[in-house]
Enzyme design. Structure first.
Site, short mmCIF file in Angstrom:
data_model
loop_
_atom_site.label_atom_id
_atom_site.label_comp_id
_atom_site.label_asym_id
_atom_site.label_seq_id
_atom_site.Cartn_x
_atom_site.Cartn_y
_atom_site.Cartn_z
N ASN A 34 1.03 -1.26 0.11
CA ASN A 34 0.17 0.20 0.07
C ASN A 34 0.90 1.32 0.04
OD1 ASN A 34 -1.74 2.19 0.46
ND2 ASN A 34 -2.42 1.26 2.63
N GLU B 148 -6.65 4.95 7.63
CA GLU B 148 -6.55 6.38 7.62
C GLU B 148 -7.64 7.13 6.75
OE1 GLU B 148 -2.70 5.50 5.50
OE2 GLU B 148 -1.68 5.07 7.42
N SER C 40 3.48 -2.21 10.42
CA SER C 40 4.92 -2.25 10.61
C SER C 40 5.42 -3.74 10.23
CB SER C 40 5.30 -1.74 12.07
OG SER C 40 4.96 -0.49 12.31
N LYS D 139 0.20 4.19 -0.30
CA LYS D 139 -0.45 5.49 -0.07
C LYS D 139 -0.11 6.70 -0.76
CE LYS D 139 -0.28 3.46 4.74
NZ LYS D 139 -0.10 3.33 6.03
N GLY E 262 2.73 2.30 10.74
CA GLY E 262 3.62 3.42 10.64
C GLY E 262 4.05 3.93 11.85
N GLU F 69 -5.48 -4.98 10.63
CA GLU F 69 -4.36 -3.82 10.63
C GLU F 69 -4.57 -2.97 11.93
OE1 GLU F 69 -2.32 -2.61 6.55
OE2 GLU F 69 -4.19 -1.40 7.05
N HIS G 228 -9.27 1.46 4.72
CA HIS G 228 -8.20 1.65 5.48
C HIS G 228 -8.27 2.47 6.70
CE1 HIS G 228 -3.81 2.52 6.46
NE2 HIS G 228 -3.57 1.61 6.04
P1 PGA Z 1 2.76 0.40 7.70
O1 PGA Z 1 1.37 0.54 7.00
O2 PGA Z 1 3.46 -0.92 7.06
O3 PGA Z 1 3.70 1.59 7.18
O4 PGA Z 1 2.70 0.32 9.08
C1 PGA Z 1 0.70 -0.38 6.81
C2 PGA Z 1 -0.71 -0.07 6.19
O5 PGA Z 1 -1.20 0.98 6.70
O6 PGA Z 1 -1.43 -0.74 5.31
#
Ligand code: PGA
Length: 254
Positions: free
Chosen positions: A12, A100, A216, A14, A176, A170, A98
């Site tokens: 992803n 976010e 992560s 983003k 992140g 998630e 997601h």
């Molecule tokens: P990350 O993000 O691997 O940077 O923690 C995962 C995601 O948001 O899908």
């Protein structure tokens, strides 16, 4: 690794990568991952890079995903992207819900469920994200939150479409942040979601639906996470932005 369900590892990206940067990344991945057959590999660039990325991965083992999609087919929805537009670029997967988008765009489970139906109507596959915040986990509400999100985001989905749906667990506190769920925490949440699918649909659905872990994921923890019985892949953010780390995650998971 021998699992009933084929692993699916998706990057992803983003809001990262210009077209030129996206091309560098997919070209690098193409070389690194050319012989990988054991894992379904997906990259989800921003909309603006889909056209070029789709040409670059033509005839490879890398599939294309989008990061969002409108629940509508066409019309006066400024700033939105419809399924038919994604299909022009051979997109196969669409990330929905997601955390976010749940947080910043206030996407609700009901909206995600509508989007999921639109994704299926276009014969695309949704990757539907669910996960609790740290406050919810610490308040002992993880299962309740996951149940609400899973039931709400999958509302109205018939069994045949559920089989073509991918879920991504998630935990918001792991995205992140560099904090990964322990393998035991990931397995516990995945097993809970799978048993819920059994109640909502049936055992066959629960057995066949793939559930990715996200938050992560990196080369150093991918293998251990993927070896959990109910973890069927990963949704990778930060570590999907570099050829080396994304390729290493995939190779170490085989
Ligand atoms: P990350 O993000 O691997 O940077 O923690 C995962 C995601 O948001 O899908």
């Amino acid at each position: 690794m021998n699992k009933e369900r084929k692993l699916i590892i998706a990057g992803n990206w983003k809001m990262n990568k210009t077209v030129a940067e996206a091309l560098d990344l997919v070209r690098g991945l193409k070389i690194e991952l050319t012989n990988v057959k054991e894992v379904d590999i997906v990259v989800c660039p921003p909309f603006t890079a889909l056209a070029e990325a789709s040409k670059a991965i033509l005839d490879t083992n890398i599939r294309l995903g989008a990061q969002n999609m409108s629940e509508h087919n066409v019309g006066a929805y400024t700033g939105e992207i419809a399924a038919v537009m994604l299909k022009e670029f051979s997109v196969r997967f669409v990330i929905l819900g997601h955390s976010e988008r749940r947080q910043y765009q206030k996407e609700s489970d009901a909206l995600i469920a509508k989007k999921a139906l639109a994704v299926h109507a276009a014969a695309l596959k949704p990757i539907i994200c669910v996960g609790e915040t740290l406050a919810e986990r610490e308040a002992g509400q993880m299962q309740q939150v996951l149940e609400t999100q899973v039931r709400g985001s999958l509302a109205g989905l018939p069994k045949e479409q559920m089989l073509e749906t991918i879920l991504a667990y998630e935990p918001v506190w792991a995205i992140g942040t560099g904090k990964t769920a322990t393998t035991a925490q990931a397995q516990e949440a995945h097993a809970f979601i799978r048993s819920l699918l059994g109640k909502m649909f049936d055992d066959a659905v629960a057995r066949r639906v793939r559930i990715q872990y996200g938050g992560s994921v990196k080369p150093s923890n991918a293998k251990e996470l993927m070896s959990q019985p109910d973890v069927d892949g990963a949704l990778v953010g930060g570590a999907a932005l570099e050829v080396r780390s994304f390729a290493d995650i995939i190779k170490s998971s085989i």
